[in-house]
Structure formats: C-alpha cells, structure tokens
Design an enzyme around this catalytic site. Structure first.
Site, mmCIF file in Angstrom:
data_model
loop_
_atom_site.group_PDB
_atom_site.id
_atom_site.type_symbol
_atom_site.label_atom_id
_atom_site.label_comp_id
_atom_site.label_asym_id
_atom_site.label_seq_id
_atom_site.Cartn_x
_atom_site.Cartn_y
_atom_site.Cartn_z
ATOM 1 N N HIS A 50 47.587 41.216 45.924
ATOM 2 C CA HIS A 50 47.411 40.131 45.143
ATOM 3 C C HIS A 50 45.842 40.144 45.074
ATOM 4 C CE1 HIS A 50 51.299 37.855 46.210
ATOM 5 N NE2 HIS A 50 51.253 38.900 45.381
ATOM 6 N N GLU A 52 43.505 37.989 45.787
ATOM 7 C CA GLU A 52 42.645 37.692 46.854
ATOM 8 C C GLU A 52 42.326 39.032 48.097
ATOM 9 O OE1 GLU A 52 45.737 33.854 46.686
ATOM 10 O OE2 GLU A 52 45.463 36.125 45.929
#
Length: 268
Positions: A50, A52
């Site tokens: 992902h 992040e």
C-alpha cells in the site's frame, strides 16, 4: 508559507501520487516532517504494498516520530489473518506517527471508519483533506462511484453503518431517471437487514429465488416503505413516478457490509 497553505500543498502532493496509479483503488501518500515532504508513495509502485508502506520503506529510518502522513484513502485495518503485511493503521501507530491526514474514508464495510477509529484511540491526531479535495479524490479513487449503480443490472458491496448510506440506481448510463434507497438496521446476529425507500414503494417478491422467477414485478402489490430481508430475498422497488422498476436481491450479509444485486426493467 503558512501552515495551512503548506498542508494543502501536501494534500495536493498526495493526490499527485494517487494519479500515478494504473489500477483501482488509486491511493497516494506523502510523509511530512518539519514542513518538508520527506517521502512519497502510491499504490502499485511496489507490487502488493500500500501507498503508506511504500513511502515509509523509502526512509532510511522507519521511526515516524514528529511526522504527518497525508494519505488519500483511510489507512487499512486487518481483514483476515493471512495478510502478507501488517495493516497500515497498525504500522503507523507502531512507528509513532504524530498525525494522519485522510482524504476519504474507505467505503469497504470491513474498513470504513475502522482505521480512523483505531488511530484516534491510539492517540494519533487525525484530520481530513479539504472538502474540495475530498470531492476530487472521491471521483478518482475508485473505478465507480460506490453509491451509484446503473441499469440494466449490477452487483455491489456496500458498508452499512448506522442508518445506512443512500444508494441511487439510474435506469441506464445515459438516463437521468433514478430511484434511491438505503440499507438500515443491520442485524448481523439475526441475519436480517432493512431495505428502505420513500412513498410505500417496496414490495417483497415472496418465493422468488432469482430475478428470472419474476415475470411481472407488479404482481407483488403489498408494498411498504421498507422490506426486511435475509440473504437470497428479492424486493421490488417501484416509486409511483418512476419510469422503471428495480429488482434487488440481497446476496450476503456480514458483520460490516452487505452485497446485493439489482436488475432494472421498463415499467409497463
């Protein structure tokens, strides 16, 4: 540059990262410390990770003390035990991030508000993108608008939180004719959920198991403003002034969301 102006600049930088995505959902993230963007990431930049996490793993020191992360989509939470990576919300908490600024909450019922809630309860400050930028993200994060469907047929999974979110079905992609309803009173323990609309316009298609079983939807005349449904049940929506009829079949109820199908038919 003042703090507010820089914050909006960081939001736009996260959106710029989101725009680099080549598949849905599109998510971008930037990490800020001492008024400077120190790392960026977008979903798909590294396979299976992902946005992040990608931004974090670019840093030589993973400690996020004193940082703010701007992410266009609510950080994920654990959905199943066999996930290959720790969910992003937990990762941010473990690395001592000071603040998370979120673009939009994830419409996936298993995540919706869960990441937000966990961050708050752990003492992380949480803020949101400006309304104008949230609207921009809503229109580009997902392949389709999660609260809209089109005829002649479709299938959708939606979160059911509190009194539910309105869902609107249009007769077709090109038609302005539409009808709206919402799912309410999710009783997961009892395996029932209410389908609600206005004007006494919902009837239960008792006995029907699939859309093809219903040759004429208007034979179901005992209408009300809601239908209490279990998995497999079919309801008929026919608001008085609507130009079409919609059949809705409840496919599945989980603790966090429901899956349903619809089919649009011309009104006789």
């Amino acid at each position: 540059m003042n703090e507010s102006a820089f914050s909006e600049q960081a939001m736009n930088a996260a959106i710029d990262q989101q725009n680099k995505c080549t598949s849905y959902p599109k998510v971008g993230a930037v990490i800020v410390k001492n008024g400077e963007i120190i790392s960026t990431g977008f979903r798909g930049e590294v396979s299976g990770k992902h946005a992040e996490r990608i931004a974090i793993e670019k840093l030589p020191n993973p400690d996020l003390t004193g940082t703010t992360i701007y992410t266009t989509l609510e950080p994920c939470v654990e959905i199943h035990e066999c996930q290959p990576h720790k969910p992003c919300a937990s990762l941010l908490m473990d690395l001592n991030v000071e603040q998370v600024v979120i673009g939009v909450l994830d419409p996936n019922g298993k995540i919706y508000c869960q990441g937000y809630d966990r961050l708050l309860k752990s003492g992380v400050k949480v803020a949101f993108f400006t309304p104008a930028l949230r609207n921009k993200i809503e229109s580009s994060t997902f392949k389709f608008d999660c609260s809209i469907g089109y005829g002649p047929s479709g299938k959708r999974r939606v979160a059911v939180v509190g009194n539910g979110k309105k869902f609107t079905i249009y007769a077709s992609q090109k038609s302005p004719d539409a009808m709206s309803f919402r799912w309410d009173t999710l009783q997961y323990a009892h395996s029932v959920v209410d389908l609600i609309a206005d004007n006494e316009s919902i009837a239960c298609a008792i006995g029907a198991e699939k859309f093809e079983d219903i040759s004429d939807p208007l034979v179901f005349r005992e209408s009300a403003h809601y239908a209490r449904m279990r998995s497999g049940d079919i309801a008929v929506l026919y608001p008085p002034k609507a130009s079409f009829i919609t059949l809705i079949r409840l496919v599945e109820i989980t603790e966090f969301d429901i899956t349903f199908q619809w089919q649009v038919r011309n009104r006789p």
